[in-house]
Scaffold this active site. Structure first.
Site, PDB file in Angstrom:
ATOM      1  CG  HIS A 137      -2.090   0.887   1.161  1.00 13.46           C
ATOM      2  ND1 HIS A 137      -2.375   1.693   0.053  1.00 13.46           N
ATOM      3  CD2 HIS A 137      -3.079   1.158   2.070  1.00 13.46           C
ATOM      4  CE1 HIS A 137      -3.473   2.379   0.290  1.00 13.46           C
ATOM      5  NE2 HIS A 137      -3.911   2.082   1.494  1.00 13.46           N
ATOM      6  CD  GLN A 140      -2.543   4.917   4.736  1.00 14.29           C
ATOM      7  OE1 GLN A 140      -3.609   4.841   4.159  1.00 14.29           O
ATOM      8  NE2 GLN A 140      -2.301   5.849   5.650  1.00 14.29           N
ATOM      9  CG  ASP A 228      -3.981  -1.956   8.634  1.00 17.06           C
ATOM     10  OD1 ASP A 228      -5.157  -1.566   8.668  1.00 17.06           O
ATOM     11  OD2 ASP A 228      -3.467  -2.474   7.607  1.00 17.06           O
ATOM     12  CB  CYS A 268      -3.682   3.053   7.188  1.00 12.50           C
ATOM     13  SG  CYS A 268      -4.242   1.364   7.489  1.00 12.50           S
ATOM     14  NE  ARG A 296      -3.572   7.294   0.978  1.00 13.76           N
ATOM     15  CZ  ARG A 296      -4.403   6.259   0.755  1.00 13.76           C
ATOM     16  NH1 ARG A 296      -5.037   5.703   1.770  1.00 13.76           N
ATOM     17  NH2 ARG A 296      -4.569   5.759  -0.471  1.00 13.76           N
TER      18      ARG A 296
END
Ligand code: CP
Ligand code: NVA
Length: 311
Positions: A137, A140, A228, A268, A296
């Site tokens: 990712h 992120q 996460d 995140c 982001r």
């Protein structure tokens, strides 16, 4: 596993494709573009340009931040959900990449298997940006690093501890943080560590990179605690079984008390409150979860401005 993407810096498939200088370029440009936007000076560099966005999984932050980012830069974004193009069912990834390249100036994709992302990048003639795969990712983590930099005024020498599953988000932290001089520990239950190739890649940059199964010991001296969800999208069937195993890895007030008093708390999002993080820690003064989410937008505008400017 191949860590590097063919034609690597044309795309953003993996942060492993970018060296420290290139990562700093993204972060510095993101900071500049954030400042420009806040002061009403965003340059419309993408007039007449379009980003195609392929989503095979749900999204709030990724979808909205890319679409808003294109709008702010004077361009346009098209959302293609799982039922729109039926990637791999109605058409091959190769044909989708080649056809879309004739219409759009960049492709952002959120997929399951990382091989789909590699395939898109292989066949598209426009830049492909990884908006999350089962493996990585990267967007992120650019936003995360921007957030840490804003809050700590440095990255070099900081200790970040990721507490939870050795997942796509942890992998992208491993691909970037050690290159920027950060120490990185992944505290996870046995059997839930990172991909061994990604761990070995991270270990070559000379900072302290560790996997620990003792979350309390791991967070000692931490400048950043990150977590996460325990079961990522696509792993819903494992969620129930993971709850008990991962319980000692919950980011709660007791765990946070073992870190530095000014330790930054990150997630995140989306969060499962009172599973991987307690609601009170997520909303505490040290938490920067909403700054991360906002960043982001700024980080991805920097990525698009860099990769799509000549398209
Ligand atoms: N953090 C993140 O990627 O959020 P979404 O899944 O909502 O895009
Ligand atoms: N690891 C999570 C991140 C979501 C943004 C997932 O893949 O579902």
């Amino acid at each position: 596993m191949t860590l590097l993407t063919e034609n690597k810096m044309k795309h953003l498939v993996s942060l492993a494709d970018y060296d420290a200088e290139a990562l700093w370029h993204f972060l510095e440009l993101a900071k500049q573009m954030k400042h420009d936007q806040k002061s009403g000076n965003t340059k419309k560099i993408f007039e007449g340009k379009t980003l195609g966005m392929i989503f095979l999984k749900p999204s709030l932050r990724t979808r909205v931040s890319f679409e808003v980012g294109m709008t702010q830069l004077g361009g346009h974004a098209i959302y293609l959900g799982p039922d729109d193009i039926k990637l791999g069912q109605r058409e091959t990834t190769e044909d989708i990449a080649k056809v879309m390249s004739g219409y759009v100036d960049g492709i952002m994709a959120r997929v399951f298997g990382h091989d789909i992302m590699i395939d898109l990048a292989k066949h598209a003639t426009v830049p492909v940006i990884n908006g999350l795969s089962d493996l990585l990712h990267p967007c992120q983590i650019l936003a995360d690093l921007l957030t840490v930099w804003e809050h700590k005024n440095q990255l070099d020498g900081l200790k970040a501890v990721f507490v939870g599953d050795g997942n796509n988000v942890a992998h992208s932290w491993l691909n970037a943080a050690p290159k920027l001089g950060m120490h990185f520990t992944l505290a996870c239950p046995e059997g839930h560590g990172p991909d061994p190739d990604i761990l070995n890649y991270a270990k070559q940059f000379g900072t302290n990179v560790e996997v620990s199964h003792d979350p309390h010991a791991a967070v000692e001296g931490a400048d950043v605690i990150y977590t996460d969800v325990w079961a990522s999208m696509g792993q819903e069937a494992e969620a129930e079984a993971k709850k008990k195993l991962f319980q000692p890895f919950q980011v709660n007030a007791e765990l946070v008390s073992k870190a530095k008093s000014d330790c930054t708390i990150m997630h995140c999002l989306p969060a499962h409150y009172d599973e991987e993080i307690t609601y009170d820690v997520a909303q505490s003064a040290n938490s920067v979860i909403y700054d991360e989410a906002e960043n982001r937008l700024h980080a991805q505008k920097a990525v698009m401005a860099t990769l799509m400017k000549n398209n």
